[in-house]
Design a protein around this motif. Structure first.
Motif, short mmCIF file in Angstrom:
data_model
loop_
_atom_site.label_atom_id
_atom_site.label_comp_id
_atom_site.label_asym_id
_atom_site.label_seq_id
_atom_site.Cartn_x
_atom_site.Cartn_y
_atom_site.Cartn_z
N ALA A 174 0.83 -1.21 0.00
CA ALA A 174 0.00 0.00 0.00
C ALA A 174 0.86 1.26 0.00
CB ALA A 174 -0.93 0.00 1.21
N HIS A 175 1.88 1.26 0.84
CA HIS A 175 2.75 2.44 0.91
C HIS A 175 3.54 2.60 -0.39
CE1 HIS A 175 4.81 5.69 2.89
NE2 HIS A 175 5.97 5.17 2.58
N GLY A 176 3.96 1.50 -0.98
CA GLY A 176 4.69 1.55 -2.24
C GLY A 176 3.85 2.09 -3.39
N SER A 177 2.53 1.95 -3.28
CA SER A 177 1.66 2.48 -4.33
C SER A 177 1.34 3.96 -4.13
CB SER A 177 0.37 1.67 -4.41
OG SER A 177 -0.42 1.89 -3.26
N GLY A 178 1.89 4.54 -3.06
CA GLY A 178 1.75 5.97 -2.86
C GLY A 178 0.83 6.40 -1.74
N THR A 179 0.26 5.48 -1.00
CA THR A 179 -0.61 5.88 0.10
C THR A 179 0.22 6.28 1.31
OG1 THR A 179 -0.84 3.63 0.91
CG2 THR A 179 -2.49 4.38 -0.65
N SER A 180 -0.37 7.05 2.18
CA SER A 180 0.32 7.53 3.38
C SER A 180 0.55 6.36 4.34
CB SER A 180 -0.51 8.60 4.07
OG SER A 180 -1.69 8.02 4.61
N ILE A 181 1.38 6.60 5.32
CA ILE A 181 1.64 5.57 6.32
C ILE A 181 0.37 5.24 7.08
CG2 ILE A 181 2.88 5.04 8.46
CD1 ILE A 181 5.23 6.66 7.37
N GLY A 182 -0.40 6.25 7.45
CA GLY A 182 -1.65 6.02 8.18
C GLY A 182 -2.66 5.21 7.37
N GLU A 183 -2.81 5.55 6.10
CA GLU A 183 -3.74 4.82 5.24
C GLU A 183 -3.24 3.40 4.98
OE1 GLU A 183 -7.06 3.84 3.30
OE2 GLU A 183 -6.73 5.73 4.37
N SER A 184 -1.93 3.25 4.80
CA SER A 184 -1.35 1.91 4.62
C SER A 184 -1.60 1.05 5.85
CB SER A 184 0.16 2.02 4.37
OG SER A 184 0.43 2.76 3.21
N ALA A 185 -1.49 1.66 7.03
CA ALA A 185 -1.74 0.93 8.27
C ALA A 185 -3.20 0.51 8.37
CB ALA A 185 -1.37 1.81 9.47
#
Length: 173
Positions: free
Chosen positions: A56-67
């Motif tokens: 998720a983070h690699g696709s450009g989402t924030s750390i919070g959203e990835s979490a």
């Protein structure tokens, strides 16, 4: 010695030359989860959740959203990304990080360090984790293709100044 003498001394071969390529190891058939499972003891969460956070983070989402997508706390996702070599997950500025290192080394009390950094207790805890846990080389290698390269200074500068720059479409004629 003339050219004819040199040419006469040269030997020629008529056999076919072997290809001399650099041997490579292609381990793309190993999933990210399998790589995480091999180093599960270094992860702050389960390998399956780690895989979801990194993807998720690699696709450009924030750390919070990835979490949220992985079902883990944002601080856990930040810890994971730090262990995987992702730069910039610490919430503190360089001087505040120095103060955290002073606290870790016992030169400053925790109360003084918290006051001097001006950090919230959760920010202070994450900064302490970042200062006391180094990235794990096999994890860094495992996520090499999954996380985008954010270490380019020109890209980092462009991204940090994005709001102050205008683009060609902003010009009025």
């Amino acid at each position: 010695m003339g050219l004819s003498d040199i040419a006469a001394a040269l030997e020629t071969t008529t056999t076919e030359q072997r290809s001399s390529r650099v041997p490579t190891v292609d381990d793309t058939d190993v999933s990210l989860r399998e790589r995480f499972e091999a180093h599960a003891d270094a992860l702050p969460c389960a390998p399956a959740a780690a895989e979801r956070v990194v993807e998720a983070h690699g696709s450009g989402t924030s750390i919070g959203e990835s979490a949220r997508e992985a079902g883990v706390a944002p601080v856990t996702a930040a810890k994971l990304l730090h262990r995987c070599g992702e730069a910039g997950v610490t919430p503190l500025a360089p001087e505040a990080r120095r103060i955290v290192r002073d606290w870790v080394d016992g030169r400053v009390s925790r109360a003084d360090a918290l006051a001097l950094t001006g950090a919230e207790p959760s920010e202070f805890a994450l900064a302490t984790y970042v200062e006391t846990h180094d990235p794990v080389a096999p994890l860094v290698e495992a996520v090499e293709g999954a996380l985008t390269d954010r270490t380019d200074a020109a890209v980092a500068k462009r991204d940090s100044l994005a709001e102050t720059m205008s683009s060609v479409t902003d010009m009025q004629f």
